[in-house]
Design a protein around this motif. Structure first.
Motif, PDB file in Angstrom:
ATOM      1  N   ALA A 112       7.261   4.655 -56.408  1.00  4.93           N
ATOM      2  CA  ALA A 112       6.456   5.793 -56.868  1.00  4.93           C
ATOM      3  C   ALA A 112       6.920   7.057 -56.161  1.00  4.93           C
ATOM      4  O   ALA A 112       7.466   7.010 -55.054  1.00  4.93           O
ATOM      5  N   GLY A 113       6.702   8.189 -56.810  1.00  6.57           N
ATOM      6  CA  GLY A 113       7.080   9.444 -56.172  1.00  6.57           C
ATOM      7  C   GLY A 113       6.943  10.632 -57.106  1.00  6.57           C
ATOM      8  O   GLY A 113       6.560  10.504 -58.270  1.00  6.57           O
ATOM      9  N   TRP A 114       7.265  11.782 -56.551  1.00  5.14           N
ATOM     10  CA  TRP A 114       7.248  13.041 -57.308  1.00  5.14           C
ATOM     11  C   TRP A 114       8.670  13.552 -57.516  1.00  5.14           C
ATOM     12  O   TRP A 114       8.897  14.742 -57.678  1.00  5.14           O
ATOM     13  N   GLY A 115       9.646  12.636 -57.518  1.00  7.70           N
ATOM     14  CA  GLY A 115      11.039  13.023 -57.692  1.00  7.70           C
ATOM     15  C   GLY A 115      11.361  13.356 -59.144  1.00  7.70           C
ATOM     16  O   GLY A 115      10.531  13.200 -60.052  1.00  7.70           O
ATOM     17  N   PHE A 116      12.608  13.797 -59.369  1.00  3.88           N
ATOM     18  CA  PHE A 116      13.051  14.195 -60.706  1.00  3.88           C
ATOM     19  C   PHE A 116      12.768  13.091 -61.720  1.00  3.88           C
ATOM     20  O   PHE A 116      12.963  11.910 -61.443  1.00  3.88           O
ATOM     21  N   LEU A 123      10.969  18.440 -61.974  1.00  6.17           N
ATOM     22  CA  LEU A 123      10.058  17.762 -61.043  1.00  6.17           C
ATOM     23  C   LEU A 123       8.675  17.669 -61.670  1.00  6.17           C
ATOM     24  O   LEU A 123       8.173  18.647 -62.227  1.00  6.17           O
ATOM     25  N   PRO A 124       8.033  16.507 -61.589  1.00  6.77           N
ATOM     26  CA  PRO A 124       6.699  16.361 -62.165  1.00  6.77           C
ATOM     27  C   PRO A 124       5.618  16.901 -61.227  1.00  6.77           C
ATOM     28  O   PRO A 124       5.833  17.012 -60.021  1.00  6.77           O
ATOM     29  N   ASP A 125       4.476  17.220 -61.788  1.00  6.39           N
ATOM     30  CA  ASP A 125       3.333  17.612 -60.964  1.00  6.39           C
ATOM     31  C   ASP A 125       2.545  16.376 -60.531  1.00  6.39           C
ATOM     32  O   ASP A 125       2.003  16.330 -59.436  1.00  6.39           O
ATOM     33  N   LYS A 126       2.508  15.376 -61.404  1.00  7.64           N
ATOM     34  CA  LYS A 126       1.732  14.164 -61.114  1.00  7.64           C
ATOM     35  C   LYS A 126       2.641  13.031 -60.639  1.00  7.64           C
ATOM     36  O   LYS A 126       3.809  12.941 -61.014  1.00  7.64           O
ATOM     37  N   LEU A 127       2.079  12.192 -59.805  1.00  8.96           N
ATOM     38  CA  LEU A 127       2.795  11.042 -59.249  1.00  8.96           C
ATOM     39  C   LEU A 127       3.250  10.118 -60.377  1.00  8.96           C
ATOM     40  O   LEU A 127       2.479   9.789 -61.269  1.00  8.96           O
ATOM     41  N   HIS A 128       4.513   9.719 -60.329  1.00 12.30           N
ATOM     42  CA  HIS A 128       5.057   8.772 -61.298  1.00 12.30           C
ATOM     43  C   HIS A 128       5.394   7.466 -60.590  1.00 12.30           C
ATOM     44  O   HIS A 128       5.680   7.451 -59.401  1.00 12.30           O
ATOM     45  N   ARG A 129       5.373   6.385 -61.365  1.00 14.32           N
ATOM     46  CA  ARG A 129       5.773   5.083 -60.824  1.00 14.32           C
ATOM     47  C   ARG A 129       6.692   4.401 -61.825  1.00 14.32           C
ATOM     48  O   ARG A 129       6.612   4.654 -63.034  1.00 14.32           O
ATOM     49  N   VAL A 130       7.555   3.548 -61.314  1.00 12.59           N
ATOM     50  CA  VAL A 130       8.471   2.819 -62.183  1.00 12.59           C
ATOM     51  C   VAL A 130       8.643   1.406 -61.630  1.00 12.59           C
ATOM     52  O   VAL A 130       8.603   1.188 -60.415  1.00 12.59           O
ATOM     53  N   GLU A 131       8.792   0.460 -62.541  1.00 14.14           N
ATOM     54  CA  GLU A 131       8.986  -0.937 -62.159  1.00 14.14           C
ATOM     55  C   GLU A 131      10.473  -1.256 -62.270  1.00 14.14           C
ATOM     56  O   GLU A 131      11.100  -0.999 -63.309  1.00 14.14           O
ATOM     57  N   LEU A 132      11.045  -1.782 -61.190  1.00 21.56           N
ATOM     58  CA  LEU A 132      12.482  -2.048 -61.135  1.00 21.56           C
ATOM     59  C   LEU A 132      12.731  -3.458 -60.614  1.00 21.56           C
ATOM     60  O   LEU A 132      12.003  -3.949 -59.757  1.00 21.56           O
ATOM     61  N   LYS A 162      16.067   3.365 -66.053  1.00 16.47           N
ATOM     62  CA  LYS A 162      14.927   3.575 -65.154  1.00 16.47           C
ATOM     63  C   LYS A 162      15.450   3.556 -63.719  1.00 16.47           C
ATOM     64  O   LYS A 162      16.272   2.720 -63.363  1.00 16.47           O
ATOM     65  N   ASP A 163      14.952   4.480 -62.884  1.00 15.99           N
ATOM     66  CA  ASP A 163      15.548   4.599 -61.553  1.00 15.99           C
ATOM     67  C   ASP A 163      14.666   5.481 -60.675  1.00 15.99           C
ATOM     68  O   ASP A 163      13.859   6.258 -61.171  1.00 15.99           O
ATOM     69  N   SER A 164      14.826   5.345 -59.350  1.00 16.87           N
ATOM     70  CA  SER A 164      14.306   6.379 -58.455  1.00 16.87           C
ATOM     71  C   SER A 164      15.317   7.522 -58.492  1.00 16.87           C
ATOM     72  O   SER A 164      16.450   7.343 -58.917  1.00 16.87           O
ATOM     73  N   CYS A 165      14.916   8.723 -58.059  1.00 16.67           N
ATOM     74  CA  CYS A 165      15.809   9.869 -58.206  1.00 16.67           C
ATOM     75  C   CYS A 165      15.576  10.848 -57.056  1.00 16.67           C
ATOM     76  O   CYS A 165      14.738  10.620 -56.179  1.00 16.67           O
ATOM     77  N   LYS A 166      16.317  11.964 -57.068  1.00 21.39           N
ATOM     78  CA  LYS A 166      16.187  12.970 -56.016  1.00 21.39           C
ATOM     79  C   LYS A 166      14.735  13.431 -55.935  1.00 21.39           C
ATOM     80  O   LYS A 166      14.103  13.724 -56.934  1.00 21.39           O
ATOM     81  N   GLY A 167      14.210  13.484 -54.714  1.00 17.67           N
ATOM     82  CA  GLY A 167      12.802  13.827 -54.522  1.00 17.67           C
ATOM     83  C   GLY A 167      11.934  12.604 -54.282  1.00 17.67           C
ATOM     84  O   GLY A 167      10.818  12.705 -53.787  1.00 17.67           O
ATOM     85  N   ASP A 168      12.472  11.416 -54.639  1.00 21.19           N
ATOM     86  CA  ASP A 168      11.748  10.161 -54.371  1.00 21.19           C
ATOM     87  C   ASP A 168      12.102   9.590 -53.005  1.00 21.19           C
ATOM     88  O   ASP A 168      11.461   8.642 -52.546  1.00 21.19           O
TER      89      ASP A 168
END
Length: 229
Positions: A112-116, A123-132, A162-168
């Motif tokens: 989870a994070g506020w990364g790209f 960049l998002p305003d709300k927290l995002h999550r991804v399953e990997l 799907k991936d984590s990214c810069k800012g995460d």
């Protein structure tokens, strides 16, 4: 989840490991420069008013002594907050892995994070999550991926679309409710299947984490901290 911020802007993620300590990535200090670092806790939206959201000052910073801006090794940062935070439904401590075992390949974990959220750099305003899904180290070390550079202190996840990214960076990789890793790096183009996401495993650093926390509460034996910007 916490947001590491400079001048009100999100730069990295992190997570509470106690009511006064945050675990993140050491390379985030490079993103902060000489600006004042603060930690936002209890947030879902970075901009909207929320009942348990608080911006907390930093008392001390403890990057891992072997961390370096030149590589991804030992890329961990402990942050001592200026005050203890109250835990509630929106502010919780996350348990981390203390047993020395690799997460089996194919295990679905969460980041989870506020990364790209796109490669246009939005960049998002709300927290995002991804399953990997976890990739085993041998596969991650094949020539098509990282060609032998993934050590036993690192772990990888699939990154196809799907991936984590810069800012995460600094955020937790959570498997079955336990933080197994900390977001370190990956492809310059997020979602590139040839460059899986790379995470620092937490378990090899348990002794260091415990020693920093214990010594910080013993003023005569306090570990050397980095200057707080």
């Amino acid at each position: 989840m916490t947001s590491l911020q400079v001048a009100g802007k999100h730069i990295c993620g992190g997570f509470l490991i106690s009511d006064q300590w945050v675990l993140s990535a050491a390379h985030c200090l490079g993103d902060a420069g000489n600006e004042t670092l603060q930690v936002l806790v209890g947030a879902h939206s970075l901009s909207e008013a929320e009942p348990n959201k608080r911006l907390v000052g930093v008392q001390a910073l403890f990057p891992h002594p072997n961390s370096s801006a030149e590589n991804n090794h030992d890329d961990l940062l402990l942050i001592q907050l200026e005050e203890k935070v109250s835990t509630n439904a929106d502010v919780q401590v996350l348990a981390f892995q203390r047993q020395d075992r690799d997460v089996p390949a194919g295990t679905l974990c969460e980041v989870a994070g506020w990364g790209f959220i796109s490669n246009t750099g939005r960049l998002p305003d709300k927290l995002h999550r991804v399953e990997l899904a976890i990739i085993d180290r041998a596969t991650c070390n094949t020539r098509i991926h990282y060609d032998g550079s993934i050590t036993e202190k690192l772990m990888c996840t699939e990154s196809k679309k799907k991936d984590s990214c810069k800012g995460d960076s600094g955020g937790p990789l959570v498997c079955k409710g336990v933080a197994e890793g900390v977001v370190a790096t990956g492809s310059r183009v997020c979602g590139n299947w040839k460059k899986p996401g790379i995470y620092t495993r937490i378990m090899p650093y348990v002794v260091w984490i415990d020693s920093v926390l214990a010594a910080a509460h013993q003023p005569t034996d306090r570990p050397e901290a980095a200057p707080v910007p």
